[in-house]
Design an enzyme around this catalytic site. Sequence first.
Site, mmCIF file in Angstrom:
data_model
loop_
_atom_site.group_PDB
_atom_site.id
_atom_site.type_symbol
_atom_site.label_atom_id
_atom_site.label_comp_id
_atom_site.label_asym_id
_atom_site.label_seq_id
_atom_site.Cartn_x
_atom_site.Cartn_y
_atom_site.Cartn_z
ATOM 1 N N GLU A 87 0.796 -1.222 0.000
ATOM 2 C CA GLU A 87 0.000 0.000 0.000
ATOM 3 C C GLU A 87 0.835 1.282 0.000
ATOM 4 O OE1 GLU A 87 -3.062 0.528 -0.394
ATOM 5 O OE2 GLU A 87 -4.195 -1.255 0.154
ATOM 6 N N SER A 348 -29.140 -33.310 48.988
ATOM 7 C CA SER A 348 -28.297 -33.827 50.080
ATOM 8 C C SER A 348 -26.937 -33.148 50.185
ATOM 9 C CB SER A 348 -28.083 -35.335 49.878
ATOM 10 O OG SER A 348 -29.299 -36.030 49.939
#
Length: 695
Positions: A87, A348
Site C-alpha cells: 500500500e 443432600s
Amino acid sequence: MARLTLLGFVLFTLGLAGVIQLTAWVTTIRAELPATPDLAELPVSVAVVDRNGALLRPFTAGDGRWRLPVRKAEVDPRFIDMLIAYEDRGFDGHEGIAWNSMARAALQFVGAGGRVVSGGSTLTMQVARLIEGQPTRNAWGKLRQMVHADRLEDELGKDDILDLYLTLAPYGGNIEGIRAASLAYFGKEPTRLTTAEAALLVALPQSPEARRPDRDPEAARRSRDMVLDRLVTMDAIAEEEARAAKLEPIPIARREFPMLAAHTAEAARKAQPGARTVQLTMEKRLQEALERLGAARARMIDPKVSVAILAADMETGEILASVGSAGLLATESAGFVDMTTAIRSPGSTLKPLIYGLGFELGLAHPQSLIEDRTTAFGGYVPVNFDGFNRGTVTIHDALTQSLNIPAVVVLDAVGPARLVSRLRRAHADARLPVDTAPSLAVGLGGVGISLRDLVGLYAAIGRGGMPVTLRDGVGKPKPESNGVSAPVLDRVAAWYVADILADVPPPLNGTPGRIAYKTGTSYGYRDAWAIGFDGKTAIGVWVGRPDGAPVPGLSGITGAAPILFEAFDRLRNRRAPLPKAPPGVLFASNTELPEPLRRFRHPNDNLVARIASPEIAFPGDGVDVDLGLREGQEAALTVKVRNGVPPFTFFANGAPFGRPRFAREGIWQPDGPGYVTLSVVDAEGRGDSVTVFLN
C-alpha cells in the site's frame, strides 16, 4: 521580448493567484476537519477477556459494527510488512503524502478525461478517509484527504496512524479492523497469520464488499493472488512462498465470534459501562472445554435439560470457569438463564456440613456408630432415598451412602439455626421460606441456594474450614465484616469431612479417591448436583430444567457426578492431591475410640420421638415368589426388614433361622414349594409377619 515579459508576468500572476486560492482552500479544509481521534476513546467493540487477555466474548460497537481494539504490537509483523510494501512503501519516510505517487495519479487523471485511475493514497491518507467516512473519487475529495493526512502526521506518530488503520479498515459487512476480520474469516487472533491469510487481509479493504470471501470467494481469491504477485515483483516475498500461499483455500463463510462465559461476560459489560476491555478471572481453555462438556451431556439427557458448571481456585476464590447453561441460544432449555446463580433446592449436598458440625462439637467421630432407623421429630419423619433403613452404621458410611435419617438426627443435635449460620459464614445466601425459622428440613434440601454458593461452601471445607469469597471480575467482591472471616468449620472437622467424601463411590467414569465429592437430588427429581474438590480446585455441577419441571430418573450420581469427574479431567496442570491431616486428627477404629464417641448420642434423647416397629420389606405379604422350586432347584430366600432395633430374630413357620448382630436380612432355604409364614422380632420384642407362596 516585451511579449515574453508580459507572458511571464501573466503566468506569474496566475500562479500567484493559484497559490493564494489553494492556500485559502487548505485553510478552509483544515477548519472543517474533524478532531483527530484518540485511539483510546475511539468507539470500539467491548472485548471481554480472560485472566491472560484471551478473548472470551466481544460485543458490537454502538453503531452495530464489529470493531475490536487492536494495536500494531498485537498483529503479526509479517502482515504489517506486507501491508506497507503493497500500500505505501514510503510510509516510514513521507509526511502523509507521497508526491511521486500523487503526480502519477494526476497525470492518469488528466489522461483519462477527469476520471480517477489510481489514487496514489498513502496509508495516512487512507486513515484520513476512514475517519471522515467520505468518498474521495474526485479532485476536491483528494485535496481534502491530503490536507487531513498532513495534519495527522503533525499530530500523531507512525505507529498511532497504523493503529488507526488496523482498527478502522473495512473488511466487508459490519466488519472493521484487522482483529475483527481475522476472527470473522479465520477464527483466530491476528497475532499469527499465514502468508495467504495476510495477503487476503491486505487486499480486502481496497474493495471490501466486492471481494468479501463469504459472498464471492473467487473474487477474494483473485484479489489475494494479485497481492501475492505484486509482492513478488517488489521482492517483498519469495516466488515459492507466493506459489504455496495460492494453494491455501479461501474461507467461504464468516465464523461466529467467540461467546464464551456468555452470562458472566454480559454481566461484566453492564457492570463496567464505558470500559473497552473487561477482564474476567476465567481461563479460556478451561471455559471452552467445560462449555463443550456441558452442552454434550445435556444433549444426551434431554433437549429441555440444562447443565451448569462452576470451577474455582480454592485459595484465591477466583472463578476459573462459569458455564451458565447448555448454550446461550438453546431455546428448549432456556439457555439464556444463568443457572450458576439460580436459587434451587440443594438436596443432600448440605450433609457434609451437618456432620462437620457434629465433629466440631465433639458429638461424633467418623467411626462413631449411629442408628439408621425410622425416627419421628414431631410431625417430621424423614426417610431414606431408597426407602430402606440400614440399621447401625458408622457416620462415615452414613455420609458416603447419603443416608437421610442419620443426617437429620445429627442436625437435630447441632441445630438447624447453626447450620444456616455456618452457611452464611461461607458467604452462601441461603433462602428460607418467607417468615419461617430454620427447620430440620433444611438438611435434606428444604432451603434455596445457588451453585455458586455451594462451590464456595465446598471450597471452604477443602481449605480447612476457612471461607473464601468467590470472584469473577464482575464488580467488586463483598467485603468481609470487620475484615475478619469466621471459620465455617474447624480444621480437624473439615478434614474429617473431606476424608469421608474422598471415599464416596465414584460414577462409572470415575476413579476412587481422586477427589472429595458429594451428590444430591432434590425432591421430585428437579435438581441433580455434584460438588467436589481436590487440593486446589473446587467444581460444582447442576443438571435439571430451568423451569423447575421434574426430570424422571434424574439423580446426582447418574446425571451430575459423571460431568463432575470429566470436569476435573480437564483441569490438566491444575490438579493437586487432597490435603494431609492436620494436627489433632484421631485415627482410630470404633473400638479404639473413647467411650463417649463410640456411638452417636443425641444430647437429649428424650426429644427424639418414637422408634417405628420392624416391618418385613421383602417379600411382601401375599405375593408369589418364584425360586424355581417346582423344577427341583435348590434356592434360598432373603428376608429383608426395615425399622425396628437390631438384632433381629427371623422365623419361618415359627422356627428360627437366623439372628445376625446388625444385619437387616436373614437367609432361609426352603424344603420345597408351598405357603410359608415369615416372621421377625427385634431387640425390643416387637415383630411383623407375612405369608407368601414359594414356587
